[in-house]
Every structure is written in structure tokens, then in C-alpha cells.
Design a protein around this motif. Structure first.
Motif, mmCIF file in Angstrom:
data_model
loop_
_atom_site.group_PDB
_atom_site.id
_atom_site.type_symbol
_atom_site.label_atom_id
_atom_site.label_comp_id
_atom_site.label_asym_id
_atom_site.label_seq_id
_atom_site.Cartn_x
_atom_site.Cartn_y
_atom_site.Cartn_z
ATOM 1 N N TYR A 87 12.114 30.022 4.846
ATOM 2 C CA TYR A 87 10.663 30.094 4.958
ATOM 3 C C TYR A 87 10.024 29.873 3.590
ATOM 4 O O TYR A 87 10.606 30.195 2.556
ATOM 5 C CB TYR A 87 10.233 31.463 5.515
ATOM 6 N N LYS A 88 8.852 29.308 3.628
ATOM 7 C CA LYS A 88 8.089 29.079 2.403
ATOM 8 C C LYS A 88 6.834 29.943 2.438
ATOM 9 O O LYS A 88 6.101 29.949 3.429
ATOM 10 C CB LYS A 88 7.697 27.608 2.283
ATOM 11 N N THR A 89 6.604 30.668 1.348
ATOM 12 C CA THR A 89 5.452 31.556 1.257
ATOM 13 C C THR A 89 4.579 31.143 0.082
ATOM 14 O O THR A 89 5.083 30.933 -1.031
ATOM 15 C CB THR A 89 5.904 33.020 1.083
ATOM 16 N N VAL A 90 3.281 31.005 0.318
ATOM 17 C CA VAL A 90 2.314 30.668 -0.733
ATOM 18 C C VAL A 90 1.205 31.699 -0.723
ATOM 19 O O VAL A 90 0.969 32.379 0.292
ATOM 20 C CB VAL A 90 1.736 29.248 -0.526
ATOM 21 N N ILE A 91 0.528 31.809 -1.855
ATOM 22 C CA ILE A 91 -0.591 32.732 -1.979
ATOM 23 C C ILE A 91 -1.866 32.020 -1.552
ATOM 24 O O ILE A 91 -2.143 30.902 -1.977
ATOM 25 C CB ILE A 91 -0.718 33.241 -3.427
ATOM 26 N N ASN A 92 -2.629 32.653 -0.703
ATOM 27 C CA ASN A 92 -3.869 32.071 -0.225
ATOM 28 C C ASN A 92 -4.870 31.915 -1.363
ATOM 29 O O ASN A 92 -4.848 32.676 -2.344
ATOM 30 C CB ASN A 92 -4.488 32.934 0.874
ATOM 31 N N LYS A 93 -5.745 30.928 -1.251
ATOM 32 C CA LYS A 93 -6.802 30.715 -2.237
ATOM 33 C C LYS A 93 -8.156 30.814 -1.543
ATOM 34 O O LYS A 93 -8.428 30.073 -0.599
ATOM 35 C CB LYS A 93 -6.637 29.334 -2.885
ATOM 36 N N PRO A 94 -9.019 31.734 -2.012
ATOM 37 C CA PRO A 94 -8.786 32.728 -3.071
ATOM 38 C C PRO A 94 -7.686 33.709 -2.667
ATOM 39 O O PRO A 94 -7.387 33.819 -1.483
ATOM 40 C CB PRO A 94 -10.141 33.432 -3.199
ATOM 41 N N PRO A 95 -7.081 34.397 -3.636
ATOM 42 C CA PRO A 95 -5.913 35.249 -3.337
ATOM 43 C C PRO A 95 -6.257 36.441 -2.449
ATOM 44 O O PRO A 95 -6.563 37.531 -2.930
ATOM 45 C CB PRO A 95 -5.436 35.696 -4.728
ATOM 46 N N THR A 96 -6.215 36.200 -1.148
ATOM 47 C CA THR A 96 -6.509 37.268 -0.186
ATOM 48 C C THR A 96 -5.276 37.700 0.583
ATOM 49 O O THR A 96 -5.348 38.566 1.445
ATOM 50 C CB THR A 96 -7.573 36.781 0.815
ATOM 51 N N GLY A 97 -4.149 37.084 0.313
ATOM 52 C CA GLY A 97 -2.923 37.424 1.034
ATOM 53 C C GLY A 97 -1.917 36.308 0.924
ATOM 54 O O GLY A 97 -2.006 35.452 0.038
ATOM 55 N N LEU A 98 -0.950 36.299 1.816
ATOM 56 C CA LEU A 98 0.130 35.324 1.791
ATOM 57 C C LEU A 98 0.158 34.533 3.087
ATOM 58 O O LEU A 98 -0.225 35.027 4.150
ATOM 59 C CB LEU A 98 1.485 36.020 1.595
ATOM 60 N N THR A 99 0.639 33.309 3.003
ATOM 61 C CA THR A 99 0.856 32.478 4.193
ATOM 62 C C THR A 99 2.323 32.013 4.164
ATOM 63 O O THR A 99 2.780 31.445 3.191
ATOM 64 C CB THR A 99 -0.054 31.254 4.200
ATOM 65 N N THR A 100 3.024 32.308 5.257
ATOM 66 C CA THR A 100 4.443 31.976 5.353
ATOM 67 C C THR A 100 4.657 30.972 6.483
ATOM 68 O O THR A 100 4.169 31.175 7.594
ATOM 69 C CB THR A 100 5.277 33.229 5.621
ATOM 70 N N THR A 101 5.385 29.913 6.185
ATOM 71 C CA THR A 101 5.683 28.881 7.178
ATOM 72 C C THR A 101 7.188 28.581 7.148
ATOM 73 O O THR A 101 7.837 28.666 6.104
ATOM 74 C CB THR A 101 4.916 27.583 6.895
ATOM 75 N N PRO A 102 7.772 28.249 8.312
ATOM 76 C CA PRO A 102 9.204 27.939 8.342
ATOM 77 C C PRO A 102 9.473 26.590 7.684
ATOM 78 O O PRO A 102 8.659 25.669 7.736
ATOM 79 C CB PRO A 102 9.531 27.917 9.841
ATOM 80 N N VAL A 103 10.659 26.490 7.066
ATOM 81 C CA VAL A 103 11.122 25.228 6.499
ATOM 82 C C VAL A 103 12.055 24.609 7.525
ATOM 83 O O VAL A 103 13.168 25.089 7.725
ATOM 84 C CB VAL A 103 11.832 25.450 5.151
ATOM 85 N N GLU A 104 11.600 23.552 8.175
ATOM 86 C CA GLU A 104 12.388 22.955 9.255
ATOM 87 C C GLU A 104 13.539 22.147 8.688
ATOM 88 O O GLU A 104 13.438 21.546 7.644
ATOM 89 C CB GLU A 104 11.493 22.059 10.114
ATOM 90 N N SER A 105 14.633 22.156 9.465
ATOM 91 C CA SER A 105 15.822 21.407 9.060
ATOM 92 C C SER A 105 15.572 19.915 9.224
ATOM 93 O O SER A 105 15.026 19.468 10.241
ATOM 94 C CB SER A 105 17.029 21.827 9.889
ATOM 95 N N LYS A 106 15.951 19.126 8.243
ATOM 96 C CA LYS A 106 15.800 17.676 8.308
ATOM 97 C C LYS A 106 17.081 16.967 8.700
ATOM 98 O O LYS A 106 17.122 15.753 8.817
ATOM 99 C CB LYS A 106 15.314 17.132 6.948
#
Length: 424
Positions: A404-423
Motif C-alpha cells: 500500500y502507498k500512503t501520502v499526506i493530504n494537502k493541506p495536511p489533514t490526514g493520510l490517504t492510503t491506496t493499494p499498489v496493484e501487481s503489474k
């Protein structure tokens, strides 16, 4: 008279429950509509029993299907609304609504209704605790629901003491009850630390040492400059501090995940009440569970190189600490769960609502056309694949993401996590 007695329940406590649910509104009102449909379905079933002889087992299962489907819908509504403000309300109903399964219980259906009523009171007590100071409507709602099931119990005891009475043959053994709700069996409890072996004197001495504060290091020996090897090279010429053993000690193998080595215990295959227990099976591809009830749980523990077939409709299946095992089943009410397993497979021939995978490495999931709306929940697991039927007898394989990939929301209000799909 049985039909008239059931009408009194519908027009009395059930109507009061529906009115109070409507006053509360939201998910409680929606849930209550499903409950009403379940009682109405059972009313039609009782009318049918009063007008004909007992049908065959296969026909009886078909006649029970409307009530069973409504019970399943009630329980699934709770599962889909776990974030609801009224989750305890939904749980109180979902845990006790299997009381409608009394029509398939003999020879003691009335105690079964009471058992289901008691199962729901854990959550009605929570509702009372949360709402008794806020809104008395919720208090009355709890009282009315408990009274509804109490009246149902009295009705069963009066008119169907040993089982549902059919007008032709009387009370004969009935088919399996609709699914009983409830959580899967709890995991084994962690071993408790025995503090009893520590005497009072030992504990007193321990706390006395801790309470010394900085003085606790006063008994340590100070390392002087003549003991330091970097200042005295000749000290390095002495014997090695650790001498190799003449005979190598046996190395303890690291524990393997999953079942590991099957303990030297006799295999178990038994039914204990509502639970089928299958343990320590090794190299057995012909395990079959049949003559099941819809409130049964199938529990498979520490088995290896074995295959299990579950015939009929049961509440759920659990594979715990199994290695290289497979399970094939027809229909499940709640779902199937894999815990601490390695290299396992499952195939559903009918319907399964949920699949749970926890701490498992290698899980192949073969779905049926009826189960394409299944929900798969996984955690701490790897090598998971869902195989979807294409219609020509073949399957399309879809891997479940493990990264999974997690990034910080802009403005920094929390986190967003998305799955990393297999290629691959």
C-alpha cells in the motif's frame, strides 16, 4: 388457534416495536422493516402448517427459505452498518432474531426462543446504558423487543410444545433452523502469568531494590583504567573469553508459520452441539460434513494435506492453523475465515457473503457466479488470489494487493492510503 395466537403477537408487541422503531428512525427504522417482513413470512408458514400435512424435507426447506432469507438480510444489514450510531440496536435484533428458527426445532422449541432472547440482551443492556438518561424511547424500545420474544416463547410453549404442529401428522421432527447469529468461536486465551509463585518476601525485596533510586548502582564494580583493553594491549593476549564447545550443540529449529508440524495427537472429527470440530487431520482428502443445520459452525484446526467438503447450508467455516488444506462448501450464512494458515484453498458452489483472511500465506479463492458480490477482508497476509468464473468453465485470476502507498493530504489533514496493484 395457533394462527390466531400468532396474530395476537403481530398486532400487539410487534406493532409496538415497529412504532417505537419508527420514532427512533434512521437505521433502527429500516432494520425494523426487515424484522416485520421476517415475522410476516413466518406467519404465512404457520398458516400453511395449519392447513396441510408435513411436507418432505426438501420441500420443507423450500418453504422455510423466505423466513431464512429475511433473517439473513437482518444480520447482513447489521454487518454493513457497523459505523452506525445505533449499532447496539442493530446487534440486539441480529443476535436474537434467529428465535424465529423455532419452527425447525424439536422437541424443545420454546427454550430455544428463550436462548435467542437471552443472546440479544447483552446489546439491549448496552442500549439501556447509553440512552436511559438521554431518551426514554430507547428504553421502551428495548423493553418491547424483549417482551415480543417472551410472548413468542409463550406462544410456542402453548401451541407447539414439542415442535411445529402440522394439521395432518402433528409435531414431527423438523428441518434445520434458520441461521443463528453470533460471533465465531473466540480464539484461545493467552496463558496467564502465575504470580502466585512469587512470595510476599520476594516481592518486598524486589520493590525495595527498585525504590533505592540512584543507589541501586552502588553495588556495581567500577572498571578502572588498568582493566581497559584499549589502554592495556597485553590483556588481549589472554585466553578467549568464549571457548568453542568440542561437540556442537543441537540447533533448535525456528517455528514455522501456519500449522507447522502436526502434534502427535489423535485426529478429531466430531459434532459438539452446533459446532463441528475437525482437528489434527493429516493426509485425509475425504473429510465430509453433512446433515448440517443452518446454525452450525465448522471449525478445522491444525490439519495438514487434507480436504474438507461441507454439504448443505451452515452459518460459517473457520480454518485455524492449517497447512495445505482445501475446503469446498455449498452455502454459508455469515462467511469463512482463515487464520494462521499456509497454502490453503476454498471453493464456494453457492453463496458466501464474506471471506476473512488473517495472518495467512497463500490463499486461493474460487468463487461461484452467485458469490460475485462477496466481501474479502485481509490483514497481515500474502499470496492471496481471487479466481472469478468466466462462464466457460475457466477462471480469471485476480491477486489481492499486499502493498500500500500512503501520502499526506494537502493541506495536511490526514493520510490517504491506496493499494499498489501487481503489474506482473
Amino acid at each position: 388457534m395457533s394462527v390466531n395466537g400468532y396474530q395476537d403477537i403481530l398486532q400487539g408487541p410487534l406493532r409496538s416495536y415497529l412504532e417505537l422503531s419508527k420514532q427512533i428512525g434512521g437505521d433502527v427504522a429500516t432494520h425494523a422493516n426487515l424484522v416485520n417482513e421476517a415475522f410476516q413470512a413466518q406467519y404465512k408458514y404457520i398458516q400453511l402448517a395449519a392447513s396441510r400435512s408435513k411436507p418432505s424435507q426438501s420441500e420443507e426447506m423450500q418453504l422455510l427459505a423466505p423466513t431464512s432469507d429475511k433473517i439473513s438480510a437482518i444480520q447482513q444489514f447489521r454487518e454493513k452498518n457497523r459505523a452506525s450510531t445505533f449499532f447496539n440496536h442493530l446487534s440486539a435484533i441480529s443476535e436474537s432474531i434467529p428465535a424465529l428458527g423455532w419452527v425447525a426445532i424439536s422437541p424443545t422449541p420454546a427454550p430455544y426462543v428463550k436462548e435467542m432472547n437471552d443472546a440479544g440482551q447483552f446489546y439491549t443492556n448496552r442500549v439501556l446504558k447509553d440512552w436511559k438518561e438521554k431518551d426514554k424511547t430507547h428504553v421502551e424500545w428495548c423493553r418491547t423487543w424483549v417482551q415480543l420474544l417472551s410472548d413468542l416463547q409463550a406462544f410456542v410453549k402453548q401451541y407447539h410444545t414439542t415442535g411445529l404442529v402440522w394439521s395432518g401428522k402433528g409435531g414431527a421432527p423438523a428441518p434445520p433452523p434458520p441461521p443463528a447469529g453470533g460471533l465465531p468461536p473466540p480464539p484461545p486465551m493467552l496463558p496467564e502469568v502465575d504470580f502466585g509463585n512469587l512470595s510476599v518476601d520476594d516481592r518486598s525485596a524486589l520493590f525495595a531494590e527498585i525504590n533505592q533510586g540512584e543507589a541501586i548502582t552502588s553495588s556495581l564494580r567500577k572498571v578502572t583504567s588498568d582493566m581497559q583493553t584499549h589502554k592495556n594491549p597485553q590483556l588481549r593476549q589472554g585466553p578467549a573469553p568464549f571457548k568453542a564447545a568440542t561437540k556442537s550443540a543441537p540447533v533448535k529449529a525456528l517455528p514455522t508459520p501456519g500449522a507447522g508440524n502436526i502434534p502427535d495427537k489423535p485426529p478429531v472429527f466430531t459434532r459438539d452441539g452446533k459446532k463441528w470440530i475437525i482437528e489434527f487431520q493429516k493426509g485425509n482428502p475425504n473429510l465430509v460434513v453433512e446433515n448440517t443445520d443452518m446454525n452450525n459452525m465448522v471449525y478445522m484446526f491444525r490439519c495438514r494435506d487434507s480436504a474438507l467438503t461441507v454439504r448443505g447450508k451452515v452459518n460459517g467455516v473457520i480454518l485455524d492453523s492449517c497447512t495445505k488444506c482445501a475446503v469446498v462448501f455449498d452455502n454459508l450464512v455469515s462467511g469463512i475465515e482463515f487464520v494462521n494458515c499456509q497454502s490453503v484453498q476454498m471453493q464456494v458452489l453457492g453463496k458466501v457473503p464474506t471471506i476473512s483472511i488473517d495472518k495467512t500465506d497463500g490463499c486461493q479463492i474460487y468463487l461461484s457466479p452467485e458469490s460475485l458480490d462477496v466481501e474479502v477482508v485481509s490483514s497481515k497476509s500474502s499470496e492471496m488470489n481471487v479466481l472469478v468464473p468466466k462462464g466457460d468453465g475457466d477462471y480469471t485470476e485476480h491477486p489481492i494487493p499486499e502493498q500500500y502507498k500512503t501520502v499526506i493530504n494537502k493541506p495536511p489533514t490526514g493520510l490517504t492510503t491506496t493499494p499498489v496493484e501487481s503489474k506482473g
